[in-house]
Design a protein around this motif. Structure first.
Motif, PDB file in Angstrom:
ATOM      1  N   GLY A 107       0.738  -1.209  -0.100  1.00  0.00           N
ATOM      2  CA  GLY A 107      -0.004  -0.088  -0.077  1.00  0.00           C
ATOM      3  C   GLY A 107       0.884   1.404  -0.103  1.00  0.00           C
ATOM      4  O   GLY A 107       0.253   2.465   0.042  1.00  0.00           O
ATOM      5  N   THR A 108       2.020   1.128  -0.045  1.00  0.00           N
ATOM      6  CA  THR A 108       2.911   2.360  -0.149  1.00  0.00           C
ATOM      7  C   THR A 108       3.707   2.568  -1.444  1.00  0.00           C
ATOM      8  O   THR A 108       3.692   1.487  -2.207  1.00  0.00           O
ATOM      9  CB  THR A 108       3.984   2.302   1.043  1.00  0.00           C
ATOM     10  N   ARG A 109       4.085   3.756  -1.779  1.00  0.00           N
ATOM     11  CA  ARG A 109       4.554   4.010  -2.958  1.00  0.00           C
ATOM     12  C   ARG A 109       4.055   3.578  -4.138  1.00  0.00           C
ATOM     13  O   ARG A 109       4.386   3.192  -5.189  1.00  0.00           O
ATOM     14  CB  ARG A 109       6.302   3.479  -3.103  1.00  0.00           C
ATOM     15  N   VAL A 110       2.618   3.761  -3.810  1.00  0.00           N
ATOM     16  CA  VAL A 110       1.824   3.202  -5.183  1.00  0.00           C
ATOM     17  C   VAL A 110       1.912   4.011  -6.478  1.00  0.00           C
ATOM     18  O   VAL A 110       2.145   3.147  -7.375  1.00  0.00           O
ATOM     19  CB  VAL A 110       0.273   3.349  -4.516  1.00  0.00           C
ATOM     20  N   ALA A 111       2.061   5.263  -6.387  1.00  0.00           N
ATOM     21  CA  ALA A 111       2.050   5.946  -7.817  1.00  0.00           C
ATOM     22  C   ALA A 111       3.322   5.720  -8.608  1.00  0.00           C
ATOM     23  O   ALA A 111       3.417   5.376  -9.672  1.00  0.00           O
ATOM     24  CB  ALA A 111       1.934   7.158  -7.649  1.00  0.00           C
ATOM     25  N   ILE A 112       4.367   5.644  -7.885  1.00  0.00           N
ATOM     26  CA  ILE A 112       5.779   5.564  -8.797  1.00  0.00           C
ATOM     27  C   ILE A 112       5.745   3.897  -9.048  1.00  0.00           C
ATOM     28  O   ILE A 112       6.315   3.634 -10.257  1.00  0.00           O
ATOM     29  CB  ILE A 112       6.980   5.837  -7.627  1.00  0.00           C
ATOM     30  N   LEU A 113       5.312   2.916  -8.362  1.00  0.00           N
ATOM     31  CA  LEU A 113       5.420   1.720  -8.752  1.00  0.00           C
ATOM     32  C   LEU A 113       4.645   1.380  -9.927  1.00  0.00           C
ATOM     33  O   LEU A 113       4.931   0.736 -10.825  1.00  0.00           O
ATOM     34  CB  LEU A 113       5.086   0.590  -7.485  1.00  0.00           C
ATOM     35  N   ARG A 117       5.768   0.048 -13.627  1.00  0.00           N
ATOM     36  CA  ARG A 117       5.353  -1.074 -14.256  1.00  0.00           C
ATOM     37  C   ARG A 117       4.868  -0.614 -15.747  1.00  0.00           C
ATOM     38  O   ARG A 117       4.817  -1.510 -16.654  1.00  0.00           O
ATOM     39  CB  ARG A 117       3.978  -1.600 -13.395  1.00  0.00           C
ATOM     40  N   GLN A 118       4.317   0.427 -15.930  1.00  0.00           N
ATOM     41  CA  GLN A 118       3.610   0.950 -17.108  1.00  0.00           C
ATOM     42  C   GLN A 118       4.778   0.902 -18.253  1.00  0.00           C
ATOM     43  O   GLN A 118       4.438   0.657 -19.148  1.00  0.00           O
ATOM     44  CB  GLN A 118       2.807   2.131 -17.055  1.00  0.00           C
ATOM     45  N   TRP A 119       5.984   1.711 -17.599  1.00  0.00           N
ATOM     46  CA  TRP A 119       6.960   1.633 -18.426  1.00  0.00           C
ATOM     47  C   TRP A 119       7.646   0.452 -19.135  1.00  0.00           C
ATOM     48  O   TRP A 119       7.779   0.219 -20.303  1.00  0.00           O
ATOM     49  CB  TRP A 119       8.085   2.616 -17.906  1.00  0.00           C
ATOM     50  N   ARG A 120       7.674  -0.304 -18.157  1.00  0.00           N
ATOM     51  CA  ARG A 120       8.196  -1.794 -18.505  1.00  0.00           C
ATOM     52  C   ARG A 120       7.346  -2.436 -19.421  1.00  0.00           C
ATOM     53  O   ARG A 120       7.747  -3.179 -20.475  1.00  0.00           O
ATOM     54  CB  ARG A 120       8.507  -2.484 -17.268  1.00  0.00           C
ATOM     55  N   LEU A 121       6.103  -2.440 -19.334  1.00  0.00           N
ATOM     56  CA  LEU A 121       5.106  -3.061 -20.163  1.00  0.00           C
ATOM     57  C   LEU A 121       4.971  -2.368 -21.187  1.00  0.00           C
ATOM     58  O   LEU A 121       4.150  -3.311 -22.456  1.00  0.00           O
ATOM     59  CB  LEU A 121       3.876  -3.257 -19.447  1.00  0.00           C
ATOM     60  N   ASP A 122       5.325  -1.069 -21.784  1.00  0.00           N
ATOM     61  CA  ASP A 122       5.091  -0.507 -23.120  1.00  0.00           C
ATOM     62  C   ASP A 122       5.971  -0.976 -24.051  1.00  0.00           C
ATOM     63  O   ASP A 122       7.166  -0.527 -23.994  1.00  0.00           O
ATOM     64  CB  ASP A 122       5.067   0.985 -22.946  1.00  0.00           C
ATOM     65  N   PRO A 123       5.206  -1.935 -25.001  1.00  0.00           N
ATOM     66  CA  PRO A 123       6.367  -2.386 -26.318  1.00  0.00           C
ATOM     67  C   PRO A 123       6.697  -1.322 -26.945  1.00  0.00           C
ATOM     68  O   PRO A 123       7.609  -1.597 -27.657  1.00  0.00           O
ATOM     69  CB  PRO A 123       5.502  -3.336 -27.000  1.00  0.00           C
ATOM     70  N   ASN A 124       5.914   0.002 -27.056  1.00  0.00           N
ATOM     71  CA  ASN A 124       6.253   0.814 -28.137  1.00  0.00           C
ATOM     72  C   ASN A 124       7.167   2.167 -27.402  1.00  0.00           C
ATOM     73  O   ASN A 124       7.558   3.187 -28.155  1.00  0.00           O
ATOM     74  CB  ASN A 124       5.410   1.360 -28.869  1.00  0.00           C
ATOM     75  N   ALA A 125       7.534   1.880 -26.194  1.00  0.00           N
ATOM     76  CA  ALA A 125       8.160   2.944 -25.545  1.00  0.00           C
ATOM     77  C   ALA A 125       9.608   3.353 -26.137  1.00  0.00           C
ATOM     78  O   ALA A 125      10.512   2.658 -26.261  1.00  0.00           O
ATOM     79  CB  ALA A 125       8.627   2.667 -24.123  1.00  0.00           C
ATOM     80  N   ASP A 126       9.588   4.553 -26.458  1.00  0.00           N
ATOM     81  CA  ASP A 126      10.809   5.124 -26.934  1.00  0.00           C
ATOM     82  C   ASP A 126      11.825   5.509 -25.949  1.00  0.00           C
ATOM     83  O   ASP A 126      13.141   5.532 -26.028  1.00  0.00           O
ATOM     84  CB  ASP A 126      10.570   6.410 -27.790  1.00  0.00           C
TER      85      ASP A 126
END
Length: 399
Positions: A107-113, A117-126
């Protein structure tokens, strides 16, 4: 006396001497004006001279203050390491896999985690480099270990990690960086393991060669065999020696294009040399996340969760609220205060320690907590320090 305290004492004494000299010169100028200036015209001339002199004095004071502040900041970082060693009462062991850290409390550091996760999962991330940059003690290593353990248990991703720490030679230099990363990745991929084993057999001196050659043979070439995404995790880059970390960061940025399945997760303090390389690059996501400070309500909420879990048997609820507010949203302050409260023997000692934490210095002033620890250790007999200080071995720094 630790070298950091001696350097600070010397700088402070020099600062005081400088201010006293300026004051003496100003007093001398005032006496000369009062005794030697006659008539209104001469007073006007004297006033002009005084204005120029005062401007010079102001510049001298500002310069002396800047120098003293720079030394104080440097000594704070050094003292932090000294107090950590004294509190643990044992030599720091090299732990490049980050086993000295704890994961985030639920329940802590929710926003940064979530962002990571979104960055790692994005297959098209430049932006293939995620740079988590914040001040020391804000909880970056806790976040890093949390993501490493999560990714270790996630299908479709390999993790290679290295946690730098200036408290041991192995983790403050880059000599072991490539071997540790290679062992970590190959432990979960048989094809990479076979490739690295063959490479080492073909070149028995590989681990004695330079960083660029090791990186090519132990990381760049083997990861081409991976059928999954790979994340290289580098924590506390600022704790690597400056000349070595500069070479490493530039090498990572240069080689990233040749490893399309690889992303980099890097944490550091905002050191100028690191910022000059990473800031403003199109492939870098992140920068300053402000994981500290009372301006961010989430920081205080996370610290309150930590305090409610670890200090519930030592402090009443009102006392816990007080110490949360006193932390000023700084994670390292609350964990260090937790360590001090654990050393207190009995309710009276806990009350005295709490009073000191709540009243000495400004809120979130970590130097006051360090000074309190040093005062306690000086008062205690060496045997008692050893027996009680060992509690630091199990110090829970999770948040």
């Amino acid at each position: 006396m630790p070298d950091a305290l001696k350097e600070f004492n010397d700088a402070w004494k020099h600062y005081i001497v400088t201010l006293r000299n300026i004051l003496a010169r100003m007093d001398g100028l005032k006496r000369s004006r009062d005794q030697g200036v006659k008539g209104s015209i001469e007073k006007i001339k004297g006033a002009k001279i005084d204005t120029g002199d005062i401007a010079d004095y102001k510049q001298e004071i500002l310069q002396a203050t800047r120098i003293c502040k720079d030394v104080a900041n440097f000594c704070q970082n050094q003292l932090q390491a000294e107090v950590w060693k004294v509190a643990r009462l044992e030599p720091e062991k090299p732990r490049p896999m980050g086993t000295q850290h704890k994961t985030c409390l639920p329940g802590t550091r929710v926003a940064i985690l979530r962002e990571i996760r979104q960055w790692r999962l994005d297959p098209n991330a430049d932006k293939r480099i995620f740079w988590l940059c914040d001040v020391g003690g804000s909880g970056k290593s806790t976040v890093t270990l949390t993501m490493c353990e999560e990714w270790d248990n996630t299908e479709g991703v390999l993790v290679g990690r290295f946690f730098f720490s200036k408290n041991a030679r192995q983790t403050s230099e880059t000599d072991d960086f490539c071997p540790v990363i290679a062992d970590d990745i190959s432990g979960r991929n048989k094809m990479i393991l076979k490739q690295i084993k063959t490479t080492k057999e073909e070149d028995p001196n590989l681990l004695r060669r330079g960083l660029r050659h090791q990186f090519s043979k132990l990381i760049e070439e083997p990861v081409q065999l991976a059928g999954t995404d790979i994340v290289l995790v580098i924590d506390a880059m600022d704790e690597c020696k400056e000349e070595m970390r500069g070479e490493l960061i530039k090498l990572l940025v240069e080689k990233l294009s040749s490893m399309p399945k690889l992303k980099l997760f890097i944490t550091s303090r905002p050191e100028p040399d690191i910022t000059s390389i990473l800031q403003g690059r199109a492939i870098v996501r992140g920068m300053h996340f402000k994981m500290h400070g009372k301006e961010q309500q989430s920081n205080l909420d996370d610290i309150r969760t930590y305090v409610d879990m670890h200090l519930v048997n030592l402090l009443t609820e009102p006392q816990r609220w007080q110490i949360v507010e006193r932390s000023n949203g700084l994670f390292i302050w609350i964990t260090t205060a937790h360590l001090e409260l654990r050393q207190a023997q009995g309710p009276a000692a806990v009350g005295t320690t709490l009073k000191s934490l709540l009243t000495r210095g400004k809120g979130g002033d970590i130097n006051q907590v360090y000074a309190s620890i040093l005062r306690r250790l000086r008062r205690e007999p060496s045997s008692a320090s050893v027996n009680r200080g060992s509690a630091g071995d199990n110090w829970d720094c999770s948040l």
